[in-house]
Enzyme design. Sequence first.
Site, PDB file in Angstrom:
ATOM      1  CE  LYS A   1     117.392 -77.066 -20.029  1.00 34.66           C
ATOM      2  NZ  LYS A   1     118.186 -77.137 -18.780  1.00 34.66           N
TER       3      LYS A   1
ATOM      4  CE1 TYR B   1     114.192 -75.663 -20.810  1.00 37.55           C
ATOM      5  CE2 TYR B   1     113.216 -77.453 -22.075  1.00 37.55           C
ATOM      6  CZ  TYR B   1     113.785 -76.978 -20.899  1.00 37.55           C
ATOM      7  OH  TYR B   1     113.950 -77.822 -19.832  1.00 37.55           O
TER       8      TYR B   1
END
Length: 258
Positions: free
Chosen positions: A152, A148
């Site tokens: 991001k 993640y």
Amino acid sequence: MVQQVYITGGASGIGLHLARTYLGSGAAVTLFDVQPTAQAVAELSAIAGPERVRAFAMDVTKPGEVRNAFAQAAEGGQPDVVIHCAGIAIAADFEAIDDDAYARVININLIGSRNVVAGVLPHMAAGSHLVLVASMAGLVGCYGYAAYCASKYGVVGLAEVLRIELAAKGVDVSVVCPPEVETPMVEAERLNRPKQTEALKLMAGTLQLDDAVAQIRKGIDRRRFMIIPGWRARSLWFTNKLLPGFLTRKFADFLVSR
């Protein structure tokens, strides 16, 4: 003229709630989502009438499908604001994330962001506004977020470049980096995420959906580049920048070791 707002990932969570706020201020909203959108459309149509709500199926990992969906939507009105909310999260130790799961997070969150921008830009005129939703996990590392955070951080980097490149076209760019927000995605993530992830979430705090969206909408309306809802999250970001990560890393190590 009615403001046209496009929202990916608009069937639930932050995307759906942003759609409510824009309809409440008189805009027309078009949702794009890989999930079924019938319930969201019915809910939003009850607020503003069906003439101001549309929806298109979109898998952000398929660039051809993305281009086609935006081309169809633009026939009914080019976008003034495009908010890319679609994304997924996996919270697990790096060694527990297999090849396919890691690639899926990168493909949806990062490559998907590229596909959305490439697909919608031909329909955006000078004066329009592109908003990419990243995360605090795109600014500060977090235990259990190997996939993640990587995705991001990439979205934040993409937004930084687009801000420079699209200025000549008159298109403003924003990137939204919220801390944890009470959404269905977060509720599902909590069922299995590591306890160390829970501890590190304390650093940036958790926001209720209404509060987070109100702050995000305010930042978008003011055309800020970096939008970070929540005073704890903003303090973490500022501290991380001020001390080049030293203090936040030390505190993260302390929380994980407890």
